[in-house]
Enzyme design. Structure first.
Site, mmCIF file in Angstrom:
data_model
loop_
_atom_site.group_PDB
_atom_site.id
_atom_site.type_symbol
_atom_site.label_atom_id
_atom_site.label_comp_id
_atom_site.label_asym_id
_atom_site.label_seq_id
_atom_site.Cartn_x
_atom_site.Cartn_y
_atom_site.Cartn_z
ATOM 1 N N GLY A 254 29.146 -73.276 42.862
ATOM 2 C CA GLY A 254 28.483 -72.275 43.699
ATOM 3 C C GLY A 254 27.528 -72.472 44.649
ATOM 4 O O GLY A 254 27.298 -71.968 45.688
ATOM 5 N N ASP A 255 26.368 -73.173 44.037
ATOM 6 C CA ASP A 255 25.296 -73.385 45.017
ATOM 7 C C ASP A 255 25.728 -74.589 46.089
ATOM 8 O O ASP A 255 25.179 -74.297 47.150
ATOM 9 C CB ASP A 255 24.282 -74.245 44.048
ATOM 10 C CG ASP A 255 23.850 -73.384 42.676
ATOM 11 O OD1 ASP A 255 24.038 -72.448 42.831
ATOM 12 O OD2 ASP A 255 23.650 -74.036 41.899
#
Length: 316
Positions: A254-255
Protein backbone atom coordinates in the site's frame (compact mmCIF):
# COMPACT_ATOMS: atom_id res chain seq x y z
CA UNK A 1 10.00 19.37 -5.99
CA UNK A 2 10.38 17.02 -3.08
CA UNK A 3 8.09 14.75 -1.11
CA UNK A 4 8.23 14.83 2.69
CA UNK A 5 6.86 11.79 4.50
CA UNK A 6 5.53 11.88 8.06
CA UNK A 7 5.67 8.75 10.25
CA UNK A 8 4.62 9.42 13.82
CA UNK A 9 4.69 5.72 14.80
CA UNK A 10 7.68 4.07 13.06
CA UNK A 11 8.78 0.53 13.76
CA UNK A 12 11.61 -1.92 13.54
CA UNK A 13 10.13 -4.69 11.38
CA UNK A 14 11.35 -8.20 12.18
CA UNK A 15 10.24 -10.81 9.64
CA UNK A 16 10.71 -14.37 10.90
CA UNK A 17 10.47 -17.42 8.64
CA UNK A 18 9.67 -20.85 10.08
CA UNK A 19 8.20 -24.13 8.82
CA UNK A 20 5.18 -24.02 11.14
CA UNK A 21 3.64 -22.05 13.99
CA UNK A 22 1.95 -23.66 16.96
CA UNK A 23 1.15 -21.73 20.14
CA UNK A 24 3.17 -23.01 23.07
CA UNK A 25 5.72 -24.95 20.96
CA UNK A 26 9.40 -24.29 20.31
CA UNK A 27 10.19 -23.55 16.65
CA UNK A 28 13.34 -23.48 14.56
CA UNK A 29 13.76 -20.25 12.58
CA UNK A 30 15.12 -20.57 9.06
CA UNK A 31 15.68 -16.85 8.40
CA UNK A 32 15.20 -13.45 10.06
CA UNK A 33 14.95 -10.15 8.19
CA UNK A 34 15.33 -6.76 9.89
CA UNK A 35 14.00 -3.54 8.31
CA UNK A 36 13.20 0.02 9.29
CA UNK A 37 9.44 0.33 8.94
CA UNK A 38 6.34 2.42 9.31
CA UNK A 39 4.16 3.52 6.41
CA UNK A 40 5.74 6.91 5.81
CA UNK A 41 9.24 5.45 5.97
CA UNK A 42 8.23 2.80 3.44
CA UNK A 43 6.89 5.53 1.15
CA UNK A 44 10.25 7.32 1.34
CA UNK A 45 12.06 4.06 0.55
CA UNK A 46 10.01 3.61 -2.60
CA UNK A 47 10.37 7.26 -3.63
CA UNK A 48 14.14 7.03 -3.19
CA UNK A 49 14.24 3.95 -5.42
CA UNK A 50 12.09 5.73 -7.99
CA UNK A 51 14.62 8.54 -8.10
CA UNK A 52 12.34 11.10 -6.39
CA UNK A 53 13.71 13.55 -3.82
CA UNK A 54 12.29 12.71 -0.39
CA UNK A 55 12.82 13.50 3.28
CA UNK A 56 11.44 11.21 5.99
CA UNK A 57 10.39 12.80 9.25
CA UNK A 58 8.32 12.02 12.33
CA UNK A 59 9.28 10.69 15.77
CA UNK A 60 11.89 8.18 16.94
CA UNK A 61 13.05 7.13 20.40
CA UNK A 62 15.53 4.89 22.18
CA UNK A 63 17.92 2.31 20.75
CA UNK A 64 15.41 1.18 18.12
CA UNK A 65 15.08 4.76 16.94
CA UNK A 66 18.87 5.01 16.68
CA UNK A 67 18.96 1.83 14.59
CA UNK A 68 16.29 3.16 12.20
CA UNK A 69 18.22 6.41 11.70
CA UNK A 70 21.38 4.43 10.92
CA UNK A 71 19.48 2.16 8.52
CA UNK A 72 18.00 5.11 6.60
CA UNK A 73 21.42 6.77 6.40
CA UNK A 74 22.88 3.51 5.09
CA UNK A 75 20.29 3.60 2.30
CA UNK A 76 21.08 7.28 1.58
CA UNK A 77 17.53 8.32 2.45
CA UNK A 78 17.35 11.83 3.90
CA UNK A 79 15.68 11.98 7.30
CA UNK A 80 14.83 14.60 9.92
CA UNK A 81 13.22 12.66 12.76
CA UNK A 82 12.55 14.26 16.13
CA UNK A 83 13.59 12.48 19.33
CA UNK A 84 10.88 11.59 21.85
CA UNK A 85 10.87 9.82 25.20
CA UNK A 86 10.36 6.09 25.19
CA UNK A 87 11.32 3.37 22.76
CA UNK A 88 10.21 3.14 19.13
CA UNK A 89 8.11 0.02 18.66
CA UNK A 90 9.09 -3.33 17.16
CA UNK A 91 6.74 -5.29 14.89
CA UNK A 92 7.17 -9.02 14.36
CA UNK A 93 5.82 -10.85 11.33
CA UNK A 94 5.97 -14.67 11.43
CA UNK A 95 5.78 -16.33 8.03
CA UNK A 96 5.14 -20.03 7.43
CA UNK A 97 4.54 -21.75 4.07
CA UNK A 98 0.77 -21.30 4.52
CA UNK A 99 0.13 -18.15 6.57
CA UNK A 100 1.39 -14.88 8.04
CA UNK A 101 1.03 -13.79 11.68
CA UNK A 102 1.72 -10.23 12.80
CA UNK A 103 2.54 -8.94 16.29
CA UNK A 104 2.64 -5.14 16.33
CA UNK A 105 4.09 -2.98 19.09
CA UNK A 106 2.48 0.17 20.45
CA UNK A 107 5.12 2.93 20.18
CA UNK A 108 6.28 5.79 22.38
CA UNK A 109 4.25 8.61 23.92
CA UNK A 110 3.69 11.72 21.79
CA UNK A 111 2.82 14.92 23.65
CA UNK A 112 1.19 18.11 22.38
CA UNK A 113 4.60 19.75 22.62
CA UNK A 114 6.04 17.03 20.36
CA UNK A 115 3.28 17.71 17.82
CA UNK A 116 4.07 21.43 17.88
CA UNK A 117 7.72 20.61 17.23
CA UNK A 118 6.79 18.40 14.28
CA UNK A 119 4.54 21.04 12.71
CA UNK A 120 7.28 23.64 13.11
CA UNK A 121 9.78 21.33 11.44
CA UNK A 122 7.42 20.50 8.57
CA UNK A 123 6.87 24.17 7.82
CA UNK A 124 10.64 24.67 7.73
CA UNK A 125 11.11 21.75 5.31
CA UNK A 126 8.16 22.25 2.97
CA UNK A 127 8.29 24.74 0.10
CA UNK A 128 5.58 25.68 -2.43
CA UNK A 129 5.14 22.88 -4.94
CA UNK A 130 6.25 20.13 -2.53
CA UNK A 131 4.11 17.22 -1.37
CA UNK A 132 3.58 15.88 2.14
CA UNK A 133 2.61 12.25 2.75
CA UNK A 134 1.12 11.59 6.19
CA UNK A 135 0.97 7.84 6.71
CA UNK A 136 0.49 5.16 9.32
CA UNK A 137 -1.08 4.68 12.71
CA UNK A 138 -1.12 7.05 15.67
CA UNK A 139 0.07 5.58 19.01
CA UNK A 140 -2.83 4.62 21.25
CA UNK A 141 -2.19 7.30 23.90
CA UNK A 142 -1.80 10.14 21.38
CA UNK A 143 -4.49 12.56 20.22
CA UNK A 144 -6.26 10.97 17.22
CA UNK A 145 -6.88 14.45 15.76
CA UNK A 146 -3.13 14.82 15.23
CA UNK A 147 -3.23 14.39 11.44
CA UNK A 148 -6.11 16.82 11.08
CA UNK A 149 -4.11 19.38 13.06
CA UNK A 150 -1.08 18.90 10.82
CA UNK A 151 -3.09 19.29 7.61
CA UNK A 152 -4.97 22.34 8.87
CA UNK A 153 -1.67 24.00 9.82
CA UNK A 154 -1.05 24.44 6.07
CA UNK A 155 -4.25 26.45 5.63
CA UNK A 156 -7.47 25.84 3.74
CA UNK A 157 -7.37 23.29 0.92
CA UNK A 158 -7.99 25.83 -1.86
CA UNK A 159 -5.26 28.11 -0.51
CA UNK A 160 -2.47 25.54 -0.08
CA UNK A 161 0.62 25.58 -2.25
CA UNK A 162 1.43 21.94 -1.49
CA UNK A 163 -0.11 18.52 -2.21
CA UNK A 164 -1.11 16.49 0.88
CA UNK A 165 -1.60 12.72 0.81
CA UNK A 166 -3.09 10.72 3.68
CA UNK A 167 -2.90 6.99 4.43
CA UNK A 168 -4.30 6.06 7.82
CA UNK A 169 -7.33 4.40 9.40
CA UNK A 170 -9.89 4.51 12.20
CA UNK A 171 -10.62 7.73 14.05
CA UNK A 172 -7.47 9.33 12.63
CA UNK A 173 -8.90 8.90 9.12
CA UNK A 174 -12.36 10.14 10.10
CA UNK A 175 -10.90 13.31 11.58
CA UNK A 176 -8.14 14.00 9.06
CA UNK A 177 -10.29 13.66 5.95
CA UNK A 178 -12.35 16.63 7.17
CA UNK A 179 -9.25 18.79 6.68
CA UNK A 180 -9.55 17.99 2.94
CA UNK A 181 -6.30 16.26 2.00
CA UNK A 182 -5.67 16.06 -1.74
CA UNK A 183 -5.28 12.28 -1.81
CA UNK A 184 -6.57 9.54 0.51
CA UNK A 185 -5.63 5.85 0.20
CA UNK A 186 -7.44 3.34 2.40
CA UNK A 187 -7.40 -0.39 1.75
CA UNK A 188 -10.72 -2.25 1.70
CA UNK A 189 -10.54 -3.19 5.40
CA UNK A 190 -9.83 0.43 6.40
CA UNK A 191 -12.65 1.65 4.16
CA UNK A 192 -15.01 -0.89 5.73
CA UNK A 193 -14.01 0.33 9.19
CA UNK A 194 -14.74 3.91 8.17
CA UNK A 195 -17.99 2.92 6.42
CA UNK A 196 -19.19 0.79 9.33
CA UNK A 197 -20.14 -2.41 7.47
CA UNK A 198 -18.60 -5.02 5.12
CA UNK A 199 -17.99 -4.07 1.48
CA UNK A 200 -18.14 -7.27 -0.54
CA UNK A 201 -18.98 -6.04 -4.04
CA UNK A 202 -16.94 -3.70 -6.20
CA UNK A 203 -20.00 -1.45 -6.51
CA UNK A 204 -20.19 -1.22 -2.71
CA UNK A 205 -16.51 -0.33 -2.47
CA UNK A 206 -16.95 2.34 -5.15
CA UNK A 207 -19.96 3.80 -3.35
CA UNK A 208 -18.12 4.00 -0.02
CA UNK A 209 -15.10 5.55 -1.76
CA UNK A 210 -17.34 8.24 -3.28
CA UNK A 211 -18.75 8.97 0.16
CA UNK A 212 -15.24 9.27 1.60
CA UNK A 213 -14.40 11.69 -1.18
CA UNK A 214 -17.51 13.72 -0.38
CA UNK A 215 -16.27 14.06 3.22
CA UNK A 216 -13.19 15.93 2.05
CA UNK A 217 -10.74 13.76 0.09
CA UNK A 218 -10.13 15.29 -3.34
CA UNK A 219 -8.92 11.95 -4.79
CA UNK A 220 -9.63 8.58 -3.15
CA UNK A 221 -7.68 5.46 -4.07
CA UNK A 222 -8.70 2.10 -2.58
CA UNK A 223 -6.15 -0.73 -2.64
CA UNK A 224 -7.85 -4.11 -3.08
CA UNK A 225 -4.95 -6.58 -2.97
CA UNK A 226 -4.74 -8.89 -5.97
CA UNK A 227 -7.98 -7.34 -7.30
CA UNK A 228 -6.13 -4.12 -8.04
CA UNK A 229 -6.85 -0.52 -7.15
CA UNK A 230 -9.92 1.68 -7.46
CA UNK A 231 -9.70 5.43 -8.03
CA UNK A 232 -12.42 8.04 -7.53
CA UNK A 233 -11.81 11.56 -8.85
CA UNK A 234 -13.89 14.48 -10.07
CA UNK A 235 -13.42 13.08 -13.59
CA UNK A 236 -14.68 9.56 -12.97
CA UNK A 237 -14.11 6.08 -11.57
CA UNK A 238 -11.17 3.91 -12.61
CA UNK A 239 -9.85 0.47 -11.77
CA UNK A 240 -6.32 -0.80 -12.39
CA UNK A 241 -5.87 -4.59 -12.47
CA UNK A 242 -2.42 -6.15 -11.93
CA UNK A 243 -1.13 -9.37 -13.49
CA UNK A 244 -1.40 -12.63 -11.54
CA UNK A 245 1.73 -13.14 -9.45
CA UNK A 246 2.94 -15.20 -6.49
CA UNK A 247 3.32 -12.76 -3.57
CA UNK A 248 6.17 -13.11 -1.07
CA UNK A 249 5.08 -10.40 1.37
CA UNK A 250 2.35 -7.77 1.47
CA UNK A 251 4.34 -5.41 3.70
CA UNK A 252 4.80 -2.06 1.98
CA UNK A 253 2.46 -2.75 -0.95
CA UNK A 254 0.00 0.00 0.00
CA UNK A 255 2.87 2.37 0.75
CA UNK A 256 4.29 1.66 -2.71
CA UNK A 257 0.92 2.56 -4.23
CA UNK A 258 1.00 5.89 -2.38
CA UNK A 259 4.57 6.59 -3.47
CA UNK A 260 3.88 5.66 -7.08
CA UNK A 261 0.73 7.76 -7.31
CA UNK A 262 2.08 10.89 -5.62
CA UNK A 263 5.35 10.79 -7.57
CA UNK A 264 3.51 10.63 -10.90
CA UNK A 265 0.60 12.93 -10.13
CA UNK A 266 3.06 15.49 -8.82
CA UNK A 267 4.73 15.35 -12.26
CA UNK A 268 1.41 16.50 -13.78
CA UNK A 269 0.34 13.01 -14.83
CA UNK A 270 -3.39 12.47 -15.16
CA UNK A 271 -4.94 10.65 -12.18
CA UNK A 272 -5.64 7.45 -14.14
CA UNK A 273 -2.05 7.43 -15.46
CA UNK A 274 -0.73 7.83 -11.92
CA UNK A 275 -3.05 5.00 -10.84
CA UNK A 276 -1.53 2.58 -13.37
CA UNK A 277 1.99 3.45 -12.25
CA UNK A 278 1.01 3.17 -8.59
CA UNK A 279 -0.47 -0.29 -9.16
CA UNK A 280 2.73 -1.41 -10.86
CA UNK A 281 4.74 -0.22 -7.83
CA UNK A 282 2.47 -2.08 -5.41
CA UNK A 283 2.61 -5.25 -7.49
CA UNK A 284 6.39 -5.16 -7.74
CA UNK A 285 6.73 -4.74 -3.98
CA UNK A 286 4.70 -7.84 -3.06
CA UNK A 287 7.18 -9.88 -5.09
CA UNK A 288 9.81 -9.08 -2.42
CA UNK A 289 10.28 -10.72 0.98
CA UNK A 290 9.90 -8.87 4.28
CA UNK A 291 9.72 -5.08 4.11
CA UNK A 292 11.78 -4.86 0.94
CA UNK A 293 10.19 -2.52 -1.62
CA UNK A 294 10.26 -2.30 -5.38
CA UNK A 295 12.81 -0.63 -7.61
CA UNK A 296 12.02 1.72 -10.48
CA UNK A 297 13.13 -0.92 -12.98
CA UNK A 298 10.85 -3.57 -11.45
CA UNK A 299 7.83 -1.28 -11.45
CA UNK A 300 8.38 -0.20 -15.04
CA UNK A 301 8.77 -3.82 -16.15
CA UNK A 302 5.30 -4.59 -14.77
CA UNK A 303 3.76 -1.36 -16.06
CA UNK A 304 2.69 -2.73 -19.50
CA UNK A 305 0.89 -5.61 -17.76
CA UNK A 306 -1.45 -3.35 -15.76
CA UNK A 307 -4.96 -3.17 -17.22
CA UNK A 308 -6.88 0.09 -16.83
CA UNK A 309 -10.68 -0.07 -16.79
CA UNK A 310 -12.53 3.22 -17.14
CA UNK A 311 -15.71 2.50 -15.18
CA UNK A 312 -17.15 6.01 -15.31
CA UNK A 313 -15.89 9.09 -17.11
CA UNK A 314 -13.34 9.23 -19.89
CA UNK A 315 -9.60 8.96 -20.31
CA UNK A 316 -8.30 12.43 -21.05
Amino acid sequence: MKIITVTVNPALDLTVYTDSLRVGDVHAVSFIRKDSGGKGINVSKVLHRLGVSTIATGFLGGSVGHWIRSDLSRQSIQHRFLEIDGETRTNVKIITPTEETQLNGTGGLITNHDLDRLIEQLHSLVQPGDAVVIAGSIPGDADYTMYRTIIESFGKADERSIFIALDTSGQALTEAVQARPNFVKPNVEELEQWWGSPLRLESEIAHAARELRSQGGEIVCVSMGDKGTLLVTSEGLYRAIPPVITPKSTIGAGDSIVAGFVSQFHKNRKPHEALVYATACGTATVMHAGSEVCTKEEAEAILPQIQLHVMEGEER
